[in-house]
Design an enzyme around this catalytic site. Structure first.
Site, short mmCIF file in Angstrom:
data_model
loop_
_atom_site.label_atom_id
_atom_site.label_comp_id
_atom_site.label_asym_id
_atom_site.label_seq_id
_atom_site.Cartn_x
_atom_site.Cartn_y
_atom_site.Cartn_z
N ASP A 107 23.44 24.50 -33.65
CA ASP A 107 23.65 24.05 -35.02
C ASP A 107 24.12 25.18 -35.94
O ASP A 107 24.33 24.95 -37.14
CB ASP A 107 22.39 23.36 -35.57
CG ASP A 107 21.13 24.22 -35.48
OD1 ASP A 107 21.08 25.12 -34.61
OD2 ASP A 107 20.19 23.98 -36.25
N HIS A 159 13.20 34.65 -34.81
CA HIS A 159 13.41 33.26 -34.43
C HIS A 159 13.27 33.18 -32.91
O HIS A 159 12.90 34.15 -32.27
CB HIS A 159 14.80 32.82 -34.94
CG HIS A 159 15.05 31.35 -34.82
ND1 HIS A 159 14.15 30.40 -35.22
CD2 HIS A 159 16.12 30.66 -34.33
CE1 HIS A 159 14.66 29.19 -34.99
NE2 HIS A 159 15.84 29.33 -34.44
N HIS A 210 18.53 24.06 -44.57
CA HIS A 210 18.12 23.90 -43.17
C HIS A 210 16.97 22.91 -43.03
O HIS A 210 16.04 23.09 -42.27
CB HIS A 210 17.74 25.26 -42.53
CG HIS A 210 17.85 25.24 -41.04
ND1 HIS A 210 16.79 25.01 -40.21
CD2 HIS A 210 18.91 25.39 -40.21
CE1 HIS A 210 17.19 25.04 -38.94
NE2 HIS A 210 18.48 25.27 -38.92
#
Lengths: 302, 302
Positions: free
Chosen positions: A64, A140, A268
């Protein structure tokens, strides 16, 4: 400084929402940040000329955030682009893009220059006379960077009327803008501050997505003019945020408060929430100046 | 048999047009053919359930035919798909997809099975009790296949009234459908044709894009029910068609006429033409039964 949100929703493109991509217009540079599937269509819809994009920054290699990149590069080729394209992103991005160009027998006719990132420390990755770009290491599920875009301090503002009043030769105006004292045509030394004003304070923009709540980034983004910080979830799903290494709206607002930024832009969003207004409600209890990003939105930062 | 056109324009996705992708619904199979950027969004817009897609056929590795594939595979993963996904396409497709999944640390939790194609001859690549799929080697700038989908002949149609009239036991109906003669409860031999009709004639669909004008494919697609043949250009750009290995509307119609197909579906239009109706005008001088594909169109083939 203007940010055009091409897409700001998490996970997958949907009928009416787009994955992450945005264009930062800063001192005549047009920086594309992330490039989810459909970004080239969103550029068209938002009437941003493809030829203006010379630098693309990819935060991490989740789909994404970059599945639209190879299509954009291919379209640049079909449009007979000639100027250099610079792509900054995690190691591996070059192999992904070039493998696809190779198998399509479609090499670009313009120089395609990859700047692969591996450092876990902040790193200056771009600089010209007006702007610098530094990585913001994020936490992340895969190697991820945010990006800090910082204007350089500009020239002092010349007060033309005053300069003429002091009988200063036109040829010295450039020196005045650079902050120097000059001698007038009457032979008098004129201190700079009498004929100039302070320059416009330089602006800065920090893009931070995707990331778990991480106060370690606070010193890196201290007092930026605008901070884009992901808020995939609300606090009701806080137990999902940590394992998936995402943030809640409240956590994003806490980072903004600690960093004393001027403006917080949220995005997001997980598509599980019907109304993005909920993100503002949650974050505004912690931090006042909030903009909710949405696809197609232009955010002008004064 | 139904074909849903998700995208049928050449080269790049644009604000209102999509690159090649279509879903063929045939005997309860949903085959996805090609998968340009944005295909997953087009599937959503056309309300086609992702779980129905079990087989994806990719003609060639130019971006406008497969850049949406990795995103679709990733979305299947996010949706917790469990059933097998089969991907048929040119050699190299496995490396492209798996490299991206690897770098994203996002392996699928469902079996992802690649069938890489290298043969330059027609090849049976899929078969179940109802349908077979054979490649149609095409001539394009890179290794390319069309695909021929062919229904198998079904059971004979039982005429219930007649079967009851002849006093045939219910248990023998299956044998009748298979074309066998049976003995009635009165002990009489009943020839099959008295109580059944011929089965519905099997239908067939040939997908041929991208390709230069190539009469060598004619024997492979002889008398198919529907032929999708690309017509990137009109005759006014015929001098572009050959070097780019594409076809004109007139050439597509010539192939349809030579192959004596029932219906010709045109697509893969260059966006240089304002009105796709021009393609019909040119082709219909050669071949009468033409459908102009357009994004979002459902074509039911009786």
């Amino acid at each position: 400084m203007k940010i055009t949100i091409l897409g700001c929703y998490a996970a997958t493109p949907r009928s009416f929402t787009n994955p992450t991509s945005q264009v930062l217009e800063i001192k005549n540079n047009h920086f594309l940040i992330d490039c989810g599937e459909g970004t080239q269509v969103q550029l068209r819809r938002n009437k941003i000329k493809f030829s203006k994009i010379k630098h693309i920054f990819i935060s991490h290699l989740h789909g994404d955030h970059f599945y639209g990149l190879v299509g954009l590069v291919s379209t640049f080729r079909l449009l007979n682009r000639e100027s250099e394209l610079h792509i900054y992103g995690p190691k591996g991005i070059k192999e992904i893009i070039t493998l696809q160009l190779k198998l399509a027998n479609s090499w670009t006719n313009f120089p395609l220059i990859f700047h692969e990132l591996t450092s876990k420390d902040p790193q200056l990755i771009f600089e010209n006379s007006k702007v610098s770009v530094t990585t913001i290491p994020l936490k992340h599920r895969v190697y991820t960077n945010g990006f800090l875009f910082r204007e350089k301090e500009g020239d002092r503002k010349l007060l033309i009327d005053k300069a003429e009043e002091y009988n200063i030769d036109f040829a010295l105006f450039k020196s005045l803008k650079k902050g120097k004292d000059v001698v007038s045509e009457d032979g008098e030394l004129i201190p700079n501050h009498l004929v100039t004003d302070d320059p416009v304070p330089p602006k800065s923009y920090a893009f931070c997505s995707d990331t778990v709540f991480d106060p370690e980034i606070v010193p890196l983004i201290k007092k930026v003019t605008a901070l884009y910080h992901e808020s995939t979830f609300l606090e009701d799903q806080a137990e999902l945020a940590f394992p998936t290494k995402h943030s809640t709206a409240k956590q994003a607002a806490s980072i903004a408060r600690m960093a004393e930024v001027q403006k917080l832009i949220l995005g997001h969003y997980s598509t599980r929430y019907g109304k993005i207004e909920l993100f503002r409600q949650e974050a505004s209890e912690i931090f006042p100046n909030i903009v909710l990003a949405d696809d197609g939105m232009e955010i002008v930062v004064e």
